[in-house]
Scaffold this active site. Sequence first.
Site, short mmCIF file in Angstrom:
data_model
loop_
_atom_site.label_atom_id
_atom_site.label_comp_id
_atom_site.label_asym_id
_atom_site.label_seq_id
_atom_site.Cartn_x
_atom_site.Cartn_y
_atom_site.Cartn_z
N GLY A 35 0.97 -1.49 -0.53
CA GLY A 35 0.09 0.28 -0.60
C GLY A 35 0.88 1.51 -0.26
O GLY A 35 0.60 2.48 0.69
N VAL A 55 13.38 1.12 -2.71
CA VAL A 55 12.13 0.93 -2.23
C VAL A 55 11.18 0.73 -3.42
O VAL A 55 10.52 1.27 -4.27
CB VAL A 55 11.47 2.88 -1.51
CG1 VAL A 55 10.25 2.41 -0.83
CG2 VAL A 55 11.96 3.02 -0.28
N TYR A 190 -12.90 -3.53 11.69
CA TYR A 190 -11.47 -2.14 11.21
C TYR A 190 -10.84 -2.50 12.34
O TYR A 190 -9.50 -3.07 11.82
CB TYR A 190 -11.92 -1.00 10.62
CG TYR A 190 -10.27 -0.54 9.64
CD1 TYR A 190 -9.66 -0.91 9.00
CD2 TYR A 190 -10.00 0.09 10.84
CE1 TYR A 190 -8.17 -0.59 9.08
CE2 TYR A 190 -8.81 1.31 10.67
CZ TYR A 190 -8.30 0.81 9.56
OH TYR A 190 -6.98 1.69 9.83
N GLY A 191 -11.21 -2.51 12.86
CA GLY A 191 -10.15 -2.06 14.34
C GLY A 191 -9.85 -3.15 15.04
O GLY A 191 -8.80 -3.77 14.94
N SER A 193 -9.12 -6.46 12.86
CA SER A 193 -8.85 -6.37 11.78
C SER A 193 -7.17 -5.92 11.81
O SER A 193 -5.69 -6.66 11.90
CB SER A 193 -9.32 -6.33 10.45
OG SER A 193 -8.47 -4.88 10.31
#
Length: 325
Positions: A35, A55, A190-191, A193
Amino acid sequence: MPSKSQPQPAHRPPSPPWDVRRLPSAEGKTFLITGGNAGIGYFVAEQLAGTGATVVLGSRDHTKAVAAEGCIRSRVPGARVRHILLDLADLSSLETAVDTLGVGSLDAVVHNAGVALDDPPRRVTKDGHELMFGTNHLGHVALTRWLAPLLAAAPAARVVTVGSFAAKSERLDLADLQSAGGDYRPKRTYGRSKLAQLYFGLDLDRRLRAAGSPVRSLVAHPGGALDSLTPSRPPVHVRTAGARLRGLPAGLLVQGKDAGAWPVVRAVLDPCAAGGGLWGPRAFGLHGEPRSEPVWDHLKDTAVAERLWEVSCELIGAEPGLGFG
């Protein structure tokens, strides 16, 4: 009789203070950031590119990755940056994605990519896993499996897993890790995960130690990081004057995503950063310079970590050692 003098421990000079704007050289090293084309991941990539390292941006969107590469090159003269196509929601694609890295060793991977849903309905990955748990957690577990030989081939590689401050108030439901029950709340999912990611990062380090591996695993979180406080990086991120003004009051408590990247970058680069450590912002865990902070109490529950590890390996079809031994 005069007593025999005892040998004195070797003097170790204190480590220099960490300066987020004067990072140590990482010339010759290669870092993969999942990401890395947007958000926290972009700023992690931009800051690491300034160290002389190569990178690699892991992205599922070629166009966005190319835009991020160009943005980094415009700000970091001579930046060594490229990308690979990487879709964490498709577990069957990850082995091929790792093959395209084209390196014999990898000095660090930053597990940063993530999906955040704001509203129902519940969605699933190509493999049938709940989208946020499947992408944010299982995708990174599976990626670690395929990266294991490259990480083990580096002198002192690091796995840095990016959690979230939102995970501090959550607890895992081991009977329903994929939020399949009727009460589907995206923000809670979400939290959880991100909490699963933190458990994984810490448990991975314990297992690496037990296997005698030189690879280290650390976890980090960005604190409170808002788009409105994030400097513009067109076309990756454009902040309007209005958004900047609206975000100023929040700047007393939180920060932009450029500063949110600082704990992650320190976990990658600081030679004094030990495996199993948690890194976050200095002020209340929400903003400021990066520092090592105590591991949150619920993350110390090794029984939960072990059960999560077992289930995760079963779901991705991997052996418990993930290739590290």
